[in-house]
Design a protein around this motif. Structure first.
Motif, PDB file in Angstrom:
ATOM      1  N   ASP A 186       0.801  -1.222   0.000  1.00  0.00           N
ATOM      2  CA  ASP A 186       0.000   0.000   0.000  1.00  0.00           C
ATOM      3  C   ASP A 186       0.836   1.276   0.000  1.00  0.00           C
ATOM      4  O   ASP A 186       0.283   2.375   0.093  1.00  0.00           O
ATOM      5  N   LYS A 200      -1.135   1.663   7.255  1.00  0.00           N
ATOM      6  CA  LYS A 200      -0.975   0.341   6.639  1.00  0.00           C
ATOM      7  C   LYS A 200       0.100   0.386   5.570  1.00  0.00           C
ATOM      8  O   LYS A 200       0.086   1.233   4.677  1.00  0.00           O
ATOM      9  N   THR A 234       0.119  -6.113   3.269  1.00  0.00           N
ATOM     10  CA  THR A 234      -0.632  -7.226   3.831  1.00  0.00           C
ATOM     11  C   THR A 234       0.085  -8.521   3.493  1.00  0.00           C
ATOM     12  O   THR A 234       0.429  -8.765   2.329  1.00  0.00           O
ATOM     13  N   THR A 236      -1.869  -7.522   8.615  1.00  0.00           N
ATOM     14  CA  THR A 236      -1.546  -6.173   8.178  1.00  0.00           C
ATOM     15  C   THR A 236      -0.338  -5.656   8.953  1.00  0.00           C
ATOM     16  O   THR A 236      -0.311  -5.708  10.189  1.00  0.00           O
ATOM     17  N   THR A 267       2.067  -2.336   9.785  1.00  0.00           N
ATOM     18  CA  THR A 267       1.877  -0.886   9.808  1.00  0.00           C
ATOM     19  C   THR A 267       3.162  -0.161  10.185  1.00  0.00           C
ATOM     20  O   THR A 267       4.114  -0.751  10.705  1.00  0.00           O
TER      21      THR A 267
END
Length: 612
Positions: free
Chosen positions: A555, A567, A570, A579, A581
């Motif tokens: 992302d 995020k 994944t 996920t 982060t």
């Protein structure tokens, strides 16, 4: 009666089936993948057949290999366990077409109940109440979003072929619908090969109550009362019990009668479960309980039903599959006491419930009167990244709910596993939660209080002192009385973290390390020479793969500015999405991960450079 049985599964359920089959004098055949060559079910079966690589799609999910193994070993019947091919109508039909006995419902029943949308329509036609929602074929994202708005938020997005909590998303508002739908469809396609979903109204304070049903080929269908599976985390069951708290006789009669009607509507044969959702905002009432789905197989939580009824459900499966009528009629079945089951997983609650893999150097289960352990592993076995991380099902029975709950807590507290992490202490805290203890349970309890429940326990000071004393030499410190134990402080590493502990005396033969086991948790305590700065994990910003897996979404881009908690990517591992982060505000200095990439544990995925 069936004389030889192939179990098309692995782990604790394969061992469970083998146990009953052996008691009935039935020869058993196990199947195994590369990763399971030394598995417990392979050791316990009379014969075992290798069926391929570790990946399930190349072994346990290949029906042709299962059938070939049955033919090669002369097995007369196939028991699918749960998961894998257990609810695959095509495989069930292939077993029957091969001239073998299928220990399960008719393929037509599996098909009828296999898709949630079609099953709900069938139940409506049979007079069984269902939750409001959209169950049609239209799968366009904008259309589904409009339907969700009509139903009214919050809503549940559910894979029509889903199960086990996978392919399900709770959406609170229209703003989050598109992302949740995409994630749900992706997980559904990966897990079930079908990305179709349905939308249904999310019930406030929901309780998950299910009824065990059983049918035979002579037209008989009975229920074996209800189970409450409301204590869940992310739609996956954590602790189950039977009977359901707060269930009065009239509601039980109505609920179980509806379950029997549901089973009869599909001419059901064998063990099955009718799952209902109940409005738990008040007392249980038949007019506030709705059909959710039917599981056309044995359930993970079947031991609690066995505990309160005295029935061996696997024995019933084998007898019914052999053409016999049900061993008992409805009026013969009664409830005796209370039972609870906890799912002991190889996972670390303190690290977001990430799966924990590795060799089980220590595996000791707690005991209690009325206790039972269903497991598929042993001390020295490996917990691999390829399959569900369940270590065992821990089951306790008591005369009443409090006794069953206390006994289950005792068993979990006395469980010791090392170095693989488990959720035992999390389960103990859940059992002790005031609402759970009082029987006030809904599916949102862990969501509300899970952060507190997941906090790792701290070893008792006296326990640590005793353990530390075995690691230091028995020397007498100056200035202390000779008739009193010498007391001083020393530095140690507790699971790699430096701690200062006051020790009493010492040992004539100090060891290099000792395991501290308490509250269902295990810690390794070792001596440490404090010769300078020794920090815990630093804040370098290196995002490492917590386990082997596949990157399914990235992302961020290199050079992008990110904020704490944003995020990054994944990772799919052990059949779940995880996920990762950002640990702080900063910039993506390095991006080593790409969608579709397979990564190993501790591989660098992203490097975050902290903002100045």
């Amino acid at each position: 009666m069936i004389t030889s049985l192939l179990i098309a599964n692995r782990g604790e359920i394969a061992c469970r089936v083998i146990r009953t089959a052996r008691a009935m004098g039935v020869r058993t055949v196990a199947v195994y993948s590369d990763a399971d060559a030394d598995a417990l079910h392979v050791q316990e079966a009379d014969e075992a057949v290798h069926i391929g690589p570790s990946a399930t799609r190349e072994s346990y999910l290949v029906g042709e290999k299962i059938l070939a193994a049955a033919k090669a070993t002369g097995a007369e019947a196939i028991h699918p366990g749960y998961g894998f091919l257990s609810e695959n109508a095509a495989f069930a039909q292939a077993v029957i077409d091969a001239g073998l006995v299928w220990v399960g419902p008719n393929p037509s029943s599996i098909t009828a109940m296999g898709l949630k949308d079609a099953a709900k329509q069938l139940m409506q036609d049979a007079g069984v109440p269902v939750t409001p929602g959209y169950m049609g074929e239209q799968q366009d994202a904008d259309f589904l979003g409009a339907e969700a708005a009509k139903i009214g938020y919050p809503v549940l997005i559910k894979a029509v072929a889903g199960g086990g909590g996978k392919g399900m998303r709770l959406v609170d508002s229209a703003a989050g619908f598109a992302d949740a739908l995409a994630s749900c469809k992706r997980e559904a396609a990966s897990s079930f090969g079908n990305d179709h979903v349905l939308i249904e109204k999310y019930i406030a304070s929901p309780r998950h109550i299910e009824v065990q049903v059983f049918g035979d080929s002579h037209g008989n269908v009975v229920h074996l009362f209800e189970r409450d599976c409301s204590l869940q985390r992310r739609h996956q069951k954590v602790i189950e019990e039977a009977p359901a708290p707060g269930m009065d006789a009239a509601t039980r009669e109505a609920l179980c009668a509806a379950a029997v009607r549901a089973a009869k509507a599909v001419d059901y044969v064998g063990a099955g479960t009718i799952e209902f959702i109940a409005d738990g905002s008040g007392a249980l009432s038949a007019d506030r309980i709705w059909f959710m789905e039917m599981n056309t197989r044995l359930q993970v939580e079947h031991p609690v039903t066995e505990a309160i009824t005295g029935v061996d459900l696997v024995e019933w499966q084998l007898r019914v599959a052999s053409g016999e009528p049900l061993p008992l009629s409805q009026h013969d079945l009664t409830i005796d006491g209370w039972a609870m089951e906890a799912r002991l997983y190889a996972e670390d609650p303190a690290k977001g419930f990430l799966p924990s893999i590795g060799r089980l150097e220590l595996l000791q289960f707690g005991e209690a009167e009325g206790g039972r352990i269903d497991t598929g592993v042993y001390e020295g076995a490996e917990v691999s990244p390829f399959y569900d991380p369940m270590i065992a099902k821990v089951i306790a029975w008591g005369d009443d709910r409090d006794e069953a709950r206390e006994r289950l807590g005792e068993m979990l507290q006395d469980t010791a596993v090392w170095p693989v992490r488990t959720n035992a202490s999390f389960l103990v805290k859940a059992l002790q939660h005031p609402d759970f203890a009082a029987g006030r349970v809904d599916t949102g309890l862990i969501g509300r209080d899970g952060e507190e429940l997941a906090q790792p326990p701290v070893p008792d000071a006296d326990t640590l002192r005793a353990a530390a004393s075995s690691l230091v030499p028995a020397t007498i410190a100056p200035g202390l009385r000779l008739n009193a134990p010498p007391r001083r402080t020393a530095w140690f590493l507790l699971d790699g973290e430096p701690v200062e502990i006051e020790v009493d005396g010492g040992s004539d033969e100090p060891s290099t390390g000792v395991l501290v086991t308490e509250q269902g948790q295990a810690w390794l305590l070792t001596p440490w020479r404090r010769d300078g700065a020794h920090g815990a994990a630093d804040a370098s910003g290196a995002i490492l793969a917590p386990m082997p897996g596949k990157v399914i979404a990235v992302d961020v881009a290199q050079g992008q500015t990110v904020t704490r908690g944003q995020k990054l990517l994944t990772l799919e591992a052990m059949k779940m999405e995880h996920t990762l982060t950002a640990p702080f505000d900063g910039t993506v200095a390095r991006l080593e991960a790409a969608a579709g990439q397979q990564v190993q544990v501790d591989a660098l995925l992203v490097q975050i450079e902290e903002a100045a």
